[in-house]
Design an enzyme around this catalytic site. Structure first.
Site, PDB file in Angstrom:
ATOM      1  N   GLY A  26      -5.214  -6.501  23.689  1.00 34.54           N
ATOM      2  CA  GLY A  26      -5.827  -5.588  22.742  1.00 34.54           C
ATOM      3  C   GLY A  26      -6.721  -4.544  23.372  1.00 34.54           C
ATOM      4  N   GLY A  28      -9.587  -4.809  24.896  1.00 33.94           N
ATOM      5  CA  GLY A  28     -10.104  -5.126  26.218  1.00 33.94           C
ATOM      6  C   GLY A  28      -9.128  -4.805  27.321  1.00 33.94           C
ATOM      7  N   SER A 151     -19.650  -4.560  15.509  1.00 38.85           N
ATOM      8  CA  SER A 151     -18.622  -4.447  14.483  1.00 38.85           C
ATOM      9  C   SER A 151     -19.176  -3.724  13.268  1.00 38.85           C
ATOM     10  CB  SER A 151     -18.159  -5.858  14.077  1.00 38.85           C
ATOM     11  OG  SER A 151     -17.411  -5.852  12.886  1.00 38.85           O
ATOM     12  N   TYR A 176     -19.904 -14.298  10.964  1.00 36.64           N
ATOM     13  CA  TYR A 176     -19.401 -13.276  11.883  1.00 36.64           C
ATOM     14  C   TYR A 176     -20.349 -12.085  11.927  1.00 36.64           C
ATOM     15  CZ  TYR A 176     -16.379  -9.739  13.968  1.00 36.64           C
ATOM     16  OH  TYR A 176     -15.871  -8.751  14.781  1.00 36.64           O
TER      17      TYR A 176
END
Length: 312
Positions: A26, A28, A151, A176
């Site tokens: 992905g 990274g 995020s 999260y």
């Protein structure tokens, strides 16, 4: 409102050493490829060695001379993080770039790390705190840029100071969000302390927007045997260019932050809702603005990980 968008031009990184967590797929993997193409030597700490080797093969298909290598590390185990830190300190090479990119998202049921922490808080936040601490001498020596990937979920929510591990009440999305708020607060506090004490480290934040990465894909080890409905929707919208970003665009804010951004700045996509588009500097989310909360999460994280940053 986000500021003007930024052309992504990675400077010449020849002779620099970069460490990227979550680089085996992905975003990274894209970050590792771009940094290696700019001349950096890239270390990829991975939990799954086979997956890491496949990632290196992918990088070398387009960049045969890329300087990339694997190390073993599981962010959900503080012993594993410590072992990586000890190994890299033994090698003794200054680190110039650290991108805290790896993470897990919304296991269907509460899970814990090897050390008993709620999985998302323990992996996304505490694992990276311990990594920064173990690598601290090398980060100082390299006058490193440390970029922590948070995020859009950190836009709202809080730290549940009385129950950070969700033992009394667990909600996957709230946990999260908390893990990403905590990482963001810690990254900002790292910048403040570096500036105050002359550590020479630049710390900033990025977020990728929303893109079809593996976070919500099938992850049997998390108890998710098939792609989540949210992942299927994200993939469909992204493929049609509707509102969301792609894996290719999602990596760009972190690359800007890690190579050219200002200390303490925050970068993310510039499109509607900051969900996709070209990278731009953005105002801090409200949960990230309290310096008191940042100092508090720093002290709590050092205590929980038992890895206080010691300045020689």
């Amino acid at each position: 409102m986000p500021r003007k968008t930024i052309d992504v031009t990675i400077p010449d990184l020849a002779g620099q050493l970069a460490v990227i967590t979550g680089a085996s797929d992905g975003m990274g993997l894209g970050m590792a490829t771009w940094l290696a193409a700019a001349g950096a030597e890239v270390i990829m700490p991975v939990r799954n060695r086979r997956k890491g080797e496949a990632a290196i093969s992918t990088i070398r298909l387009s960049r045969p001379t890329a300087k990339v290598s694997l190390r073993t590390m599981d962010l959900s185990s503080l012993d594993s993080v410590a072992a990586l830190g000890e190994g890299l300190r033994t090698e003794g090479r200054p680190i110039n770039i650290l991108i805290n990119n790896a993470g897990v998202m919304r296991p269907p049921n509460r899970q814990t790390t090897a050390d008993g922490f709620e999985l998302q808080f323990g992996t996304n936040h505490l694992g990276h705190v311990a990594l920064i601490s173990h690598l601290f001498p090398l980060l100082r020596a390299g006058r490193a840029r440390v970029t922590s990937q948070i995020s859009v979920a950190a836009r709202r929510g809080t730290i549940n100071w009385e129950d950070v591990n969700g033992e009394r009440s667990y909600n996957g999305m709230r946990s999260y969000s908390q893990s990403k708020i905590a990482l963001g607060l810690f990254g900002l506090e790292l910048q403040r302390r570096s500036q105050a004490h002359g550590w020479g480290i630049i710390s900033n934040l990025s977020h990728p927007g929303v893109a079809p990465t593996s976070l919500l894909a099938a992850r049997p080890e998390l108890g998710r045997d098939q792609d989540s409905p949210q992942y299927r929707l994200i993939r469909a919208l992204s493929a049609r260019g509707i509102l969301l970003g792609t894996v290719e665009t999602a990596k760009l804010p972190a690359l800007v932050a890690a190579t050219a951004a200002e200390p303490g700045a925050f970068y993310g996509p510039s499109g509607p809702g900051n969900l996709g588009g070209a990278p731009a500097e953005q105002p801090l989310y409200p949960p990230l603005r309290s310096t008191e909360d940042a100092a508090r999460i720093w002290e709590l994280s050092e205590r929980l990980t038992k890895t206080p940053i010691v300045v020689a």
